[in-house]
Scaffold this motif. Sequence first.
Motif, PDB file in Angstrom:
ATOM      1  N   LYS A  82       0.808  -1.225   0.000  1.00 34.07           N
ATOM      2  CA  LYS A  82       0.000   0.000   0.000  1.00 34.07           C
ATOM      3  C   LYS A  82       0.842   1.275   0.000  1.00 34.07           C
ATOM      4  N   ASP A  83       2.011   1.225   0.634  1.00 29.29           N
ATOM      5  CA  ASP A  83       2.856   2.420   0.660  1.00 29.29           C
ATOM      6  C   ASP A  83       3.513   2.711  -0.683  1.00 29.29           C
ATOM      7  N   SER A  84       3.431   1.747  -1.617  1.00 29.19           N
ATOM      8  CA  SER A  84       4.005   1.936  -2.955  1.00 29.19           C
ATOM      9  C   SER A  84       2.963   2.363  -3.980  1.00 29.19           C
ATOM     10  N   LEU A  85       1.714   2.430  -3.569  1.00 33.23           N
ATOM     11  CA  LEU A  85       0.629   2.814  -4.468  1.00 33.23           C
ATOM     12  C   LEU A  85       0.541   4.327  -4.568  1.00 33.23           C
ATOM     13  N   THR A  86       0.206   4.816  -5.756  1.00 35.29           N
ATOM     14  CA  THR A  86       0.133   6.260  -5.969  1.00 35.29           C
ATOM     15  C   THR A  86      -1.293   6.786  -5.981  1.00 35.29           C
ATOM     16  N   GLY A  87      -2.267   5.887  -6.138  1.00 32.89           N
ATOM     17  CA  GLY A  87      -3.656   6.318  -6.268  1.00 32.89           C
ATOM     18  C   GLY A  87      -4.033   6.701  -7.679  1.00 32.89           C
ATOM     19  N   LYS A  88      -3.043   6.716  -8.580  1.00 29.10           N
ATOM     20  CA  LYS A  88      -3.305   7.067  -9.980  1.00 29.10           C
ATOM     21  C   LYS A  88      -3.100   5.871 -10.911  1.00 29.10           C
ATOM     22  N   GLN A  89      -2.630   4.768 -10.353  1.00 30.90           N
ATOM     23  CA  GLN A  89      -2.345   3.592 -11.171  1.00 30.90           C
ATOM     24  C   GLN A  89      -3.640   2.900 -11.600  1.00 30.90           C
ATOM     25  N   LEU A  90      -3.575   2.227 -12.742  1.00 36.42           N
ATOM     26  CA  LEU A  90      -4.685   1.410 -13.227  1.00 36.42           C
ATOM     27  C   LEU A  90      -4.507  -0.001 -12.685  1.00 36.42           C
ATOM     28  N   LEU A  91      -5.549  -0.541 -12.065  1.00 34.01           N
ATOM     29  CA  LEU A  91      -5.526  -1.913 -11.563  1.00 34.01           C
ATOM     30  C   LEU A  91      -6.410  -2.778 -12.454  1.00 34.01           C
ATOM     31  N   ILE A  92      -5.809  -3.812 -13.043  1.00 31.46           N
ATOM     32  CA  ILE A  92      -6.556  -4.807 -13.805  1.00 31.46           C
ATOM     33  C   ILE A  92      -6.583  -6.078 -12.955  1.00 31.46           C
ATOM     34  N   SER A  93      -7.756  -6.427 -12.460  1.00 28.34           N
ATOM     35  CA  SER A  93      -7.888  -7.575 -11.559  1.00 28.34           C
ATOM     36  C   SER A  93      -8.375  -8.801 -12.321  1.00 28.34           C
ATOM     37  N   LEU A  94      -7.698  -9.938 -12.097  1.00 30.49           N
ATOM     38  CA  LEU A  94      -8.112 -11.215 -12.678  1.00 30.49           C
ATOM     39  C   LEU A  94      -8.779 -12.106 -11.626  1.00 30.49           C
ATOM     40  N   LEU A  95      -9.157 -11.524 -10.493  1.00 34.60           N
ATOM     41  CA  LEU A  95      -9.655 -12.293  -9.356  1.00 34.60           C
ATOM     42  C   LEU A  95     -11.145 -12.602  -9.474  1.00 34.60           C
ATOM     43  N   ALA A  96     -11.503 -13.848  -9.214  1.00 33.86           N
ATOM     44  CA  ALA A  96     -12.915 -14.234  -9.144  1.00 33.86           C
ATOM     45  C   ALA A  96     -13.470 -13.865  -7.772  1.00 33.86           C
ATOM     46  N   GLY A  97     -14.771 -13.518  -7.745  1.00 32.95           N
ATOM     47  CA  GLY A  97     -15.458 -13.336  -6.479  1.00 32.95           C
ATOM     48  C   GLY A  97     -15.039 -12.138  -5.661  1.00 32.95           C
ATOM     49  N   THR A  98     -14.329 -11.191  -6.259  1.00 37.69           N
ATOM     50  CA  THR A  98     -13.897  -9.983  -5.565  1.00 37.69           C
ATOM     51  C   THR A  98     -14.467  -8.787  -6.310  1.00 37.69           C
ATOM     52  N   THR A  99     -15.136  -7.892  -5.605  1.00 37.24           N
ATOM     53  CA  THR A  99     -15.863  -6.813  -6.257  1.00 37.24           C
ATOM     54  C   THR A  99     -14.967  -5.621  -6.571  1.00 37.24           C
ATOM     55  N   ILE A 100     -15.438  -4.808  -7.497  1.00 35.31           N
ATOM     56  CA  ILE A 100     -14.732  -3.573  -7.828  1.00 35.31           C
ATOM     57  C   ILE A 100     -14.633  -2.689  -6.594  1.00 35.31           C
ATOM     58  N   SER A 101     -15.698  -2.614  -5.812  1.00 38.43           N
ATOM     59  CA  SER A 101     -15.696  -1.787  -4.606  1.00 38.43           C
ATOM     60  C   SER A 101     -14.587  -2.213  -3.648  1.00 38.43           C
ATOM     61  N   GLU A 102     -14.402  -3.512  -3.486  1.00 38.59           N
ATOM     62  CA  GLU A 102     -13.346  -4.009  -2.602  1.00 38.59           C
ATOM     63  C   GLU A 102     -11.963  -3.648  -3.138  1.00 38.59           C
ATOM     64  N   LEU A 103     -11.813  -3.679  -4.457  1.00 35.41           N
ATOM     65  CA  LEU A 103     -10.506  -3.472  -5.069  1.00 35.41           C
ATOM     66  C   LEU A 103     -10.102  -1.998  -5.140  1.00 35.41           C
ATOM     67  N   THR A 104     -11.047  -1.091  -4.900  1.00 34.28           N
ATOM     68  CA  THR A 104     -10.703   0.334  -4.948  1.00 34.28           C
ATOM     69  C   THR A 104      -9.814   0.754  -3.778  1.00 34.28           C
ATOM     70  N   ILE A 105      -9.516  -0.161  -2.840  1.00 33.22           N
ATOM     71  CA  ILE A 105      -8.500   0.171  -1.838  1.00 33.22           C
ATOM     72  C   ILE A 105      -7.142   0.402  -2.498  1.00 33.22           C
ATOM     73  N   PHE A 106      -6.917  -0.222  -3.665  1.00 33.61           N
ATOM     74  CA  PHE A 106      -5.658  -0.048  -4.390  1.00 33.61           C
ATOM     75  C   PHE A 106      -5.626   1.284  -5.132  1.00 33.61           C
ATOM     76  N   THR A 107      -6.727   1.620  -5.783  1.00 33.04           N
ATOM     77  CA  THR A 107      -6.795   2.785  -6.667  1.00 33.04           C
ATOM     78  C   THR A 107      -8.251   2.962  -7.085  1.00 33.04           C
ATOM     79  N   PRO A 108      -8.676   4.177  -7.441  1.00 30.84           N
ATOM     80  CA  PRO A 108     -10.040   4.336  -7.975  1.00 30.84           C
ATOM     81  C   PRO A 108     -10.202   3.713  -9.363  1.00 30.84           C
ATOM     82  N   TYR A 109      -9.076   3.484 -10.036  1.00 33.06           N
ATOM     83  CA  TYR A 109      -9.103   3.043 -11.432  1.00 33.06           C
ATOM     84  C   TYR A 109      -9.005   1.513 -11.500  1.00 33.06           C
ATOM     85  N   VAL A 110     -10.169   0.848 -11.497  1.00 35.71           N
ATOM     86  CA  VAL A 110     -10.212  -0.616 -11.432  1.00 35.71           C
ATOM     87  C   VAL A 110     -10.947  -1.185 -12.642  1.00 35.71           C
ATOM     88  N   ALA A 111     -10.304  -2.144 -13.288  1.00 38.53           N
ATOM     89  CA  ALA A 111     -10.949  -2.941 -14.336  1.00 38.53           C
ATOM     90  C   ALA A 111     -10.951  -4.395 -13.868  1.00 38.53           C
TER      91      ALA A 111
END
Length: 277
Positions: free
Chosen positions: A94-123
């Motif tokens: 988390k300390d290496s995240l900028t908040g501007k990075q694009l996250l492309i998730s290949l995870l099953a059963g995990t929602t976009i809302s949950e993944l926005t802890i990484f960044t607002p930009y989630v696919a």
Amino acid sequence: MTLKDYTITVLGCGVMGTAVSSAILKSKVEPFPAKLIACNTTEAAATLALETLNSPIVEHSFGLESNRKAVSQADVIILACKPFMYQTIYDEVKDSLTGKQLLISLLAGTTISELTIFTPYVAKVMTNTPARFGCGTAGISFSPEAEAKYEDLVLKLIGTVGEAFKIPEKNMDAATALIGSGPAFCLLMMESLIDGGVRMGLPFEVAKLSAAKVMEGTARMVLETGDHPAALKSMVCTPGGTTIGGLLKMEDAGVRAGIARGVEEAAVISASFAKKK
């Protein structure tokens, strides 16, 4: 992020991470990444990913500090770990995240809302193992921020797996069942065709090649003609012939319902992942 010079960091470069990375690297997608960093927890896994991807733009990373550095360099992060690991990985990087990075998730059963802890930009992407060979399928859902800024880039990158399309997030569990689990269901059917051929006297290698080509050719026929599978099936059924006889035996055994219910059960299990958290 400049689209002419960007870095992709793959967190958990195992089966699916390698499959998607391979598809991107083998493509002529524009904009092409300047660097791809394959991250794993162990040196052996990272080295295997490096050897498998076999590209001059690929670097490998393993261990906590190295992976944190890889994340800090990333413009695009592909999250390809096991679904239950995403929170632990977030806590580590988390300390290496900028908040501007694009996250492309290949995870099953995990929602976009949950993944926005990484960044607002989630696919959120559901794809499958044939992606490695450029003949995969992928359904993609976006956070509003990612859709507005990165939709074109994601569709291009993920489109390298074979076929990619946007779907609402509410359809992701169904996509997980049909797209993600589908190759295993097809392989079970292929194995059954092989067994039948061997039972009736064909050598195993002949039966395997025949079954694989029958499934490949049939899929191509559906895609090329655009006809409903039922219409194409009826064209093979000569009155009183071998095909209709075999089909009725399969219907007696519940093959059609068994396959459809298998997709249904896989979707139910995918949906249950989120409920267990």
